[in-house]
Design an enzyme around this catalytic site. Structure first.
Site, PDB file in Angstrom:
ATOM      1  N   ARG A 108       0.837  -0.774   0.025  1.00 24.78           N
ATOM      2  CA  ARG A 108       0.311   0.308   0.052  1.00 24.78           C
ATOM      3  C   ARG A 108       1.291   1.358   0.275  1.00 24.78           C
ATOM      4  NH1 ARG A 108      -5.544   1.377   3.838  1.00 24.78           N
ATOM      5  NH2 ARG A 108      -5.933   0.285   1.584  1.00 24.78           N
ATOM      6  N   HIS A 135      -7.364   0.446  -6.875  1.00 27.63           N
ATOM      7  CA  HIS A 135      -7.766   0.177  -4.807  1.00 27.63           C
ATOM      8  C   HIS A 135      -8.510  -1.902  -5.355  1.00 27.63           C
ATOM      9  CE1 HIS A 135      -7.749  -0.882  -0.960  1.00 27.63           C
ATOM     10  NE2 HIS A 135      -8.687  -0.088  -0.802  1.00 27.63           N
ATOM     11  N   GLN A 138     -10.174  -3.881  -3.143  1.00 21.85           N
ATOM     12  CA  GLN A 138     -11.445  -3.598  -2.334  1.00 21.85           C
ATOM     13  C   GLN A 138     -12.657  -4.117  -3.310  1.00 21.85           C
ATOM     14  OE1 GLN A 138     -12.171  -2.154   0.389  1.00 21.85           O
ATOM     15  NE2 GLN A 138     -14.320  -2.794  -0.246  1.00 21.85           N
ATOM     16  N   ASP A 223     -17.457   6.712  -1.388  1.00 21.35           N
ATOM     17  CA  ASP A 223     -16.122   7.252  -0.482  1.00 21.35           C
ATOM     18  C   ASP A 223     -15.752   8.293  -0.057  1.00 21.35           C
ATOM     19  OD1 ASP A 223     -13.622   6.331   0.378  1.00 21.35           O
ATOM     20  OD2 ASP A 223     -12.490   6.559  -1.520  1.00 21.35           O
ATOM     21  N   CYS A 263     -15.977   1.635   0.724  1.00 22.18           N
ATOM     22  CA  CYS A 263     -14.941   0.881   1.096  1.00 22.18           C
ATOM     23  C   CYS A 263     -14.656   0.928   2.661  1.00 22.18           C
ATOM     24  CB  CYS A 263     -14.032   1.035   0.576  1.00 22.18           C
ATOM     25  SG  CYS A 263     -13.312   2.856   0.585  1.00 22.18           S
ATOM     26  N   ARG A 292     -13.564  -8.575   2.607  1.00 27.90           N
ATOM     27  CA  ARG A 292     -11.849  -8.274   2.008  1.00 27.90           C
ATOM     28  C   ARG A 292     -11.607  -9.498   2.699  1.00 27.90           C
ATOM     29  NH1 ARG A 292     -10.043  -3.253   1.794  1.00 27.90           N
ATOM     30  NH2 ARG A 292      -7.870  -4.460   0.859  1.00 27.90           N
TER      31      ARG A 292
END
Ligand code: CP
Ligand code: NVA
Length: 305
Positions: A108, A135, A138, A223, A263, A292
């Site tokens: 990340r 991402h 996700q 988001d 998310c 996840r």
């Protein structure tokens, strides 16, 4: 030792074809059921996952670490604060060293190019666990969640309301792979990457009006307005995104059985109303977070096969 065959990486959803994506989602659903029934095997016994974090995380760290343990392997948490990567050791060198000691790596970080460079020099599969641009992990969880609740996303309409950010870019890739229509509502100046938009223009409708984007949608997603690394822009973004909160009023324009996803972490009464995120008839954010775990287990198994 240097390996001659190139490992398989997962830097964006485009690293999978439609069948592979489908297989990973099916396997994730199966792994979740087996985990709950106590019948899951340990297909990654003895394998080690390196987890490199240059940004904060709750879900990603917990799901990868718990997931690897459930698969019979183990995980190393490597933060840039206390590795040489944070002191300027080149990413190419870090990749060559870390990938000689571990079986799979997740990263990340900020620049997407850094993950690409790491992958180029890595002997083992590299997973993008969020960059400024994408991402994809996700999206695996989001697709699994939609599939579990409503079936296939093919031919459906998804509305993205808010920032044209890393999550939005991954939704654009998903629209292409899974064959759904994506309506994006964002304020001027906060559009997704223009090349990506152009490339997938046939599946995307861009508007300034959240109501227009959400009308008839089967899934509504938002988001945070200020992603990690944009903390200084928070005030300006709050102004720019006024009118973009997803709430029950907005959801009433969507399809009758529409779902809401985020998310997380969520900022209540900013991008989503407190009432909507807590409304378990519409909001599936907790399933989305849990998935996840299973989606990434299926992904790691796939990449290590
Ligand atoms: N959704 C997500 O990636 O959460 P974290 O930042 O907590 O990992
Ligand atoms: N767009 C958000 C997602 C967090 C999981 C960010 O990049 O901070």
């Amino acid at each position: 030792m240097t390996l001659t065959t190139k490992p398989r990486h997962f830097l964006t959803l485009q690293d999978l074809n439609r069948d592979e994506l489908q297989r990973i989602i099916e396997r994730a659903i199966e792994m979740k059921a087996q985990h709950r029934a106590g019948t899951a095997g340990k297909p990654l016994e003895g394998k080690v996952l390196a987890m490199i974090f240059e940004k904060s995380s709750t879900r990603t760290r917990a799901s990868f670490e718990a997931g690897m343990a459930q698969l019979g392997g183990s995980a190393l948490f490597l933060s840039s604060n206390d590795t040489q990567l944070g002191r300027g050791e080149p990413v190419e060198d870090s990749a060559r060293v870390i990938s000689r000691m571990t079986d799979i790596v997740m990263i990340r970080t900020f620049e997407h190019a850094k993950v690409e460079r790491f992958a180029e020099y890595s002997q083992v599969p590299v997973i993008n666990a969020l960059t400024d641009d994408y991402h994809p992990c996700q999206l695996l969880a989001d697709i699994q969640t939609y599939t579990e609740h409503r079936g296939s996303l093919q031919g459906k309409t998804v509305a993205w309301v808010g920032d044209g950010n890393n999550m939005c870019h991954s939704y654009i890739n998903a629209a292409d792979l899974l064959d759904f229509q994506l309506n994006i509502a964002c304020p001027e100046g906060y559009e997704p990457n223009s090349e990506l938009l152009e490339k997938h223009a046939a599946r995307i409708q861009l508007t300034r009006d959240p109501k227009q984007a959400v009308a008839g949608a089967d899934l509504v997603v938002t988001d945070t307005w200020a992603s990690m690394g944009q903390e200084d822009e928070k005030k300006a973004r709050e102004q720019a995104f006024a009118g973009y909160m997803v709430d029950h009023d907005l959801m009433s324009l969507a399809a009758n059985d529409a779902l809401f996803m985020h998310c997380l972490p969520a900022y209540r009464d900013m991008e989503v109303s407190s009432e909507l995120i807590e409304d378990g008839n519409i909001s599936v954010v907790w399933d989305e977070a849990e998935n996840r775990l299973h989606a990434q287990k299926a992904l790691m198994e796939f990449l290590l096969q």
